[in-house]
Enzyme design. Structure first.
Site, PDB file in Angstrom:
ATOM      1  N   HIS A 353       0.806  -1.234   0.000  1.00 61.67           N
ATOM      2  CA  HIS A 353       0.000   0.000   0.000  1.00 61.67           C
ATOM      3  C   HIS A 353       0.829   1.268   0.000  1.00 61.67           C
ATOM      4  CE1 HIS A 353      -3.952  -1.900   0.961  1.00 61.67           C
ATOM      5  NE2 HIS A 353      -3.170  -2.819   1.501  1.00 61.67           N
ATOM      6  N   LYS A 542      -8.537  13.941   5.030  1.00 62.81           N
ATOM      7  CA  LYS A 542      -7.723  12.712   5.021  1.00 62.81           C
ATOM      8  C   LYS A 542      -6.669  12.881   6.104  1.00 62.81           C
ATOM      9  CE  LYS A 542      -6.888  13.678   0.617  1.00 62.81           C
ATOM     10  NZ  LYS A 542      -7.214  12.451  -0.083  1.00 62.81           N
ATOM     11  N   ARG A 543      -5.875  11.834   6.361  1.00 66.43           N
ATOM     12  CA  ARG A 543      -4.799  11.992   7.342  1.00 66.43           C
ATOM     13  C   ARG A 543      -3.930  13.198   6.972  1.00 66.43           C
ATOM     14  NH1 ARG A 543      -4.237   7.861  11.323  1.00 66.43           N
ATOM     15  NH2 ARG A 543      -2.347   8.984  11.864  1.00 66.43           N
ATOM     16  N   LYS A 548       0.449  14.654   1.479  1.00 67.65           N
ATOM     17  CA  LYS A 548      -0.936  14.915   1.063  1.00 67.65           C
ATOM     18  C   LYS A 548      -1.186  16.414   0.865  1.00 67.65           C
ATOM     19  CE  LYS A 548      -2.686  10.716   3.348  1.00 67.65           C
ATOM     20  NZ  LYS A 548      -3.329   9.872   2.334  1.00 67.65           N
ATOM     21  N   THR A 650      -8.688   6.437  -1.815  1.00 70.95           N
ATOM     22  CA  THR A 650     -10.029   5.899  -2.033  1.00 70.95           C
ATOM     23  C   THR A 650     -11.076   6.986  -1.826  1.00 70.95           C
ATOM     24  OG1 THR A 650      -9.812   5.014   0.210  1.00 70.95           O
ATOM     25  CG2 THR A 650      -9.692   3.434  -1.591  1.00 70.95           C
ATOM     26  N   LYS A 654     -14.859   8.258  -3.640  1.00 69.46           N
ATOM     27  CA  LYS A 654     -16.120   8.548  -2.932  1.00 69.46           C
ATOM     28  C   LYS A 654     -16.659   9.917  -3.330  1.00 69.46           C
ATOM     29  CE  LYS A 654     -14.169   5.903   0.822  1.00 69.46           C
ATOM     30  NZ  LYS A 654     -13.357   5.973   2.051  1.00 69.46           N
TER      31      LYS A 654
HETATM   32  C1  26Q Z   1       3.267   0.176  10.378  1.00 71.88           C
HETATM   33  C2  26Q Z   1       4.158  -0.197  11.358  1.00 71.88           C
HETATM   34  C3  26Q Z   1       4.038   0.252  12.658  1.00 71.88           C
HETATM   35  C4  26Q Z   1       2.947   1.054  12.977  1.00 71.88           C
HETATM   36  C5  26Q Z   1       2.041   1.423  11.996  1.00 71.88           C
HETATM   37  C6  26Q Z   1       2.210   0.998  10.698  1.00 71.88           C
HETATM   38  C7  26Q Z   1       1.237   1.404   9.657  1.00 71.88           C
HETATM   39  C8  26Q Z   1      -0.112   1.470   9.932  1.00 71.88           C
HETATM   40  C9  26Q Z   1      -1.023   1.866   8.969  1.00 71.88           C
HETATM   41  C10 26Q Z   1       1.651   1.723   8.377  1.00 71.88           C
HETATM   42  C11 26Q Z   1       0.735   2.109   7.413  1.00 71.88           C
HETATM   43  C12 26Q Z   1      -0.609   2.189   7.692  1.00 71.88           C
HETATM   44  C13 26Q Z   1      -1.621   2.603   6.719  1.00 71.88           C
HETATM   45  C14 26Q Z   1      -1.375   2.897   5.460  1.00 71.88           C
HETATM   46  C15 26Q Z   1      -2.428   3.332   4.550  1.00 71.88           C
HETATM   47  O1  26Q Z   1      -3.553   3.596   4.946  1.00 71.88           O
HETATM   48  N1  26Q Z   1      -2.123   3.444   3.261  1.00 71.88           N
HETATM   49  C16 26Q Z   1      -3.116   3.847   2.285  1.00 71.88           C
HETATM   50  O2  26Q Z   1      -3.750   2.685   1.799  1.00 71.88           O
HETATM   51  C17 26Q Z   1      -4.826   3.006   0.955  1.00 71.88           C
HETATM   52  C18 26Q Z   1      -5.513   1.721   0.575  1.00 71.88           C
HETATM   53  O3  26Q Z   1      -4.754   1.008  -0.333  1.00 71.88           O
HETATM   54  C19 26Q Z   1      -4.354   3.778  -0.254  1.00 71.88           C
HETATM   55  O4  26Q Z   1      -5.487   4.185  -0.991  1.00 71.88           O
HETATM   56  C20 26Q Z   1      -3.556   5.012   0.162  1.00 71.88           C
HETATM   57  O5  26Q Z   1      -3.001   5.647  -0.969  1.00 71.88           O
HETATM   58  C21 26Q Z   1      -2.463   4.610   1.131  1.00 71.88           C
HETATM   59  O6  26Q Z   1      -1.804   5.762   1.629  1.00 71.88           O
END
Ligand code: 26Q
Length: 809
Positions: A353, A542-543, A548, A650, A654
């Site tokens: 991702h 978004k975050r 971003k 995503t 929407k």
């Molecule tokens: C990893 C290790 C330790 C702690 C946290 C994490 C961690 C947690 C969540 C790393 C990444 C995430 C989330 C990532 C994320 O939401 N990515 C998004 O995924 C979407 C679905 O595929 C994409 O549409 C976005 O572009 C992407 O940023």
């Protein structure tokens, strides 16, 4: 399914069971629990029947492993999916109670950070709605993603105690608990002529399953989301207790429970924390043991497990599923390495991702080995065998490549390498992203395993984002093209027949206006800010992250505000810039961006001289519910990430579904949105991927040059420091420095002019309201391809080898 009278009677009984009260005496929360309980009695029977059918069938099942599932609330959705919404609404209305108040009483489970977690929930919804056997495995975090407050303009994190009362949707299944083992040592025991491995002196954590039914849309199918909670097998330490050391007596229990205490709030930055490693192994070990236990119970020969079971790994977080499956197959079921490996690779598939280097998971070997001694041995063996194979293979591989391919190097375990080597499929989440994985980021793997790489563009649940969140628009669509799009959203294309029909276009406009009034009311109620529903609602939710580029947006607002101050009669349409999103608590610059937005909001919203032409709003605590209110009210959707940084996005899908015009860089799935709607119905700006890559390659991007040579940019950026924003203490110096001193990593200045021009174009386009509504309708019409149902059909066919039921078009 049920009549009005039966529903009333059953509800009364449910209220007695839940609260021991009648309708009049019970409070809103009790009414909510009683309705939840009644819904469960309807879905429970379907759940039971589905399980029976699935266990008896030889159809392949999918298990989706994810550290996050951002489901949103359940009550409204479950009523809709059971076809009981209208009945329930009528019943409560007749009793003088608003059904929406019951929905408000539900705590929203915040078991995810953003896109990745929401996608996992969308996939479960689609699997169930398509009638496919597909189940989720995750963690039942006691505390979800923090709740965000704003104090003096700064983000404040408040613990999310969502389980403090009770969670009516879950079923604790204590008797199905499993043991997860940490630490200890591995003994080698010679059995005949074969060494076996025995794990000794380990610590046990109980994994307790909590199941939540995942309903399919009006199709009687109910799948399972199984979330694991950690409990200690030990009781309180009696020795310590009798010494009077009450705290000490609970230490071990507390340490164990901490595994499922809290969701890590980072979504784009990785830190090698021991607790996170424990969480990941906890999920993976419990999940894999459960999958294998079930398979054995259903009489599946583990040697052909891959014919009946697909395991999906959502980013690298659950990638230890690979060595864990090896461990269970070999150590617990006596399979040889070669057989176990073949089954594992055929069973597992993995989605990436992100391309951000700082988000790639790596584990320190010493930490890993100490916590997971047997899994470590297996990872080491996987690596040795893999490297031997490529060294002796037909393709010549350079030493630098070997280093990049190695799962273990520099005393570090590279999880993405493990995930690729141990799976038969790796996919990106949008075309551009998948191409960049193949051509750039993971090219060294692509050259070895070209057949593993593929793209699966993300999708969204149109049932939620259109049918449920925008009932006005859904009704209009039904009037125009019938109900076929509800099950087959590609039929939204039929709306293109109406793009010249001014009556229809007027209706599109008035539906949007009503949604804007609804959001305006929320803004007034929560923030006390009066916004004009006739202004352009321009939304960036978004975050919060540098890539971003909320920073670019707010810098442009500062520029516009200054233009207006200098010329209050400037010919621009009134605009409301609305922001929302959480920053990772440790991400200093992201928090500064929130502060900057709130400061600009304070100044702009209280300046009478600009005659309400500009408003800025930061809405707190962005979550699925708030998104459901915001997205249908948007005229403009800000999708302005630095090109190549957003894997897919995503929310972009929407917004278009709800008729917003996308203002975007050619990044992630924005490109595919452009391809669907055509250049006339989207506003594109900014550097493209070649230009961004060339800057990285040649290292010749020069933000200081842009700043010194471009007056408009210099004037705007200087306002961060020169007191214009009333900042006595150089508050925004770090943001200024990120542009001028630290190289402007995300090309904010490089894209500023192009963004300002694009915003001007939005202004011009909006002046022609008929044409704007036409663009809006074209966007809704083109959104059907982004249904997660289609995405899941492609995963099923091309990755999992699951037979999706044929569509009747
Ligand atoms: C990893 C290790 C330790 C702690 C946290 C994490 C961690 C947690 C969540 C790393 C990444 C995430 C989330 C990532 C994320 O939401 N990515 C998004 O995924 C979407 C679905 O595929 C994409 O549409 C976005 O572009 C992407 O940023």
């Amino acid at each position: 399914m049920t009549t009005k009278e039966a529903f009333a009677q059953e509800y009364e009984k449910s209220l007695y069971a839940i609260a021991g009260k009648g309708f009049e005496e019970s409070d809103i929360k009790e009414k909510y629990y009683a309705l939840g309980n009644l819904i469960k009695s309807y879905s429970g029977e379907l759940w039971h029947k589905t399980r029976k059918k699935q266990n008896a069938s030889s159809e392949k099942s999918v298990y989706y492993f994810s550290m996050e599932f951002l489901t949103g609330k359940f009550m409204k959705k479950n009523l809709e999916y059971l076809g009981l919404f209208d009945l329930a609404e009528e019943f409560f209305e007749s009793k003088g109670v608003c059904l929406g108040d019951l929905f408000d009483a539900e705590e929203e489970p915040g078991l995810g950070n953003g896109g990745l977690g929401r996608l996992a929930a969308a996939f479960l919804d689609s699997l169930s709605s398509l009638g496919m056997p597909g189940h989720g495995y995750g963690i039942r975090y006691e505390k979800g993603l923090f709740r965000q407050g704003i104090k003096n303009g700064y983000q404040e994190e408040i613990p999310d105690n969502w389980l403090v009362d009770r969670n009516i949707w879950e079923h604790k299944r204590y008797s199905e608990k499993l043991e997860v083992r940490f630490g200890g040592r591995i003994d080698y025991i010679l059995k005949g002529d074969k060494y076996t491995f025995k794990h000794a002196d380990y610590n046990v954590v109980y994994a307790i399953p909590y199941d939540t039914p995942v309903l399919g849309y009006k199709n009687q199918n109910v799948n399972n989301l199984r979330l694991w909670g950690a409990e200690s097998p030990e009781d309180l330490d009696l020795k310590e207790f009798s010494k009077g050391n009450l705290c000490g007596a609970f230490n071990k229990i507390d340490e164990t429970k901490s595994i499922s205490q809290v969701l890590y709030p980072d979504d784009s930055y990785y830190e090698g924390k021991k607790l996170r490693l424990k969480q990941e192994y906890f999920l993976v070990s419990a999940g894999i043991q459960d999958v294998v236990r079930n398979a054995v119970k259903n009489g599946i020969d583990l040697k052909s497990m891959d014919e009946y079971i697909a395991i999906h790994i959502n980013d690298t977080h659950p990638a230890m599923a690979i060595p864990e499956l090896m461990r269970v197959l070999m150590d617990e079921h006596g399979l040889e390495w070669e057989d176990a490996w073949e089954i594992t690779v055929k069973t597992c598939a993995f989605t990436n991702h992100t391309l951000l280097q700082e988000a790639m998971e790596k584990w320190d070997v010493n930490l890993f080995r100490e916590l997971l001694p047997r899994v470590w041995q297996i990872v080491e063996e996987i690596n040795n065998r893999f490297l031997n194979k490529i060294r002796n293979g037909e393709k010549a591989v350079s030493l630098t490549d070997i280093e990049k391919l190695s799962i273990i190097s520099h005393n570090t375990i590279h999880m993405v390498n493990l995930a690729i080597v141990g799976s038969h499929s790796i996919n990106g989440v949008a075309k551009l992203h998948s191409d960049l994985l193949k051509d750039r980021e993971l090219n060294h793997f692509y050259r070895i395993f070209p057949e593993k790489f593929n793209n699966k563009t993300n999708g969204i649940i149109h049932r939620h984002w259109l049918l449920s969140a925008n009932k006005g628009l859904a009704d209009l669509i039904r009037d125009l093209i019938g109900t076929g799009f509800e099950r087959n959203p590609i039929e939204l294309k039929k709306l293109l027949e109406f793009t010249e029909d001014s009556q229809v276009l007027n209706k599109v406009e008035s539906i949007k206006h009503n949604n804007k009034i609804r959001l305006a009311k929320y803004i007034f109620d929560t923030k006390g800010i009066k916004v004009n529903p006739y202004s352009i609602f321009d939304i960036h939710a978004k975050r919060i992250h540098e890539y971003k580029r909320q920073f670019l947006n707010i810098l442009h607002v500062i520029y516009l505000y200054d233009l207006l101050k200098n010329n209050p009669n400037l010919d621009i349409l009134p605009r409301t810039f609305i922001f929302a999103g959480k920053a990772a608590p440790g991400y200093y610059l992201a928090k500064e961006i929130i502060k900057l937005i709130n400061r600009v909001a304070d100044i702009v919203n209280n300046d009478l001289t600009i005659k309400d032409k500009l408003k800025v709003v930061f809405l707190e605590n962005y979550n699925v519910s708030l998104a459901s209110l915001m997205i249908p009210a948007a005229n403009v959707s800000e999708q302005i990430s630095t090109t190549t940084k957003e894997a897919s996005g995503t929310s972009n899908m929407k917004y278009m579904m709800n008729g917003a015009i996308t203002l975007a860089t050619l990044d992630g799935a924005n490109i595919e949105i452009r391809d669907e709607v055509g250049d006339d119905n989207i506003v594109i700006f900014g550097l493209n991927d070649y230009e961004v890559n060339a800057y990285y390659r040649d290292r010749n991007y020069d933000p200081v040059k842009i700043y010194t040579e471009n007056k408009r940019i210099k004037n705007t950026v200087d306002k961060l420091l020169n007191g214009y924003l009333g900042d006595a203490f150089g508050e925004f110096q770090p943001l200024y420095d990120s542009l001028i001193k630290h190289g402007d990593q995300f090309f904010v200045l490089g894209d500023f002019d192009s963004y300002a021009t694009a915003q001007k174009r939005i202004n011009t386009l909006y002046k022609d309201s008929q044409n704007w509504s036409k663009m809006s309708l074209v966007n809704t019409a083109g959104s059907g391809v982004f249904s997660s149902d289609y995405t899941i059909e492609r995963y099923a066919k091309e990755i999992w080898g699951v037979g999706a039921p044929e569509r009747k078009d």
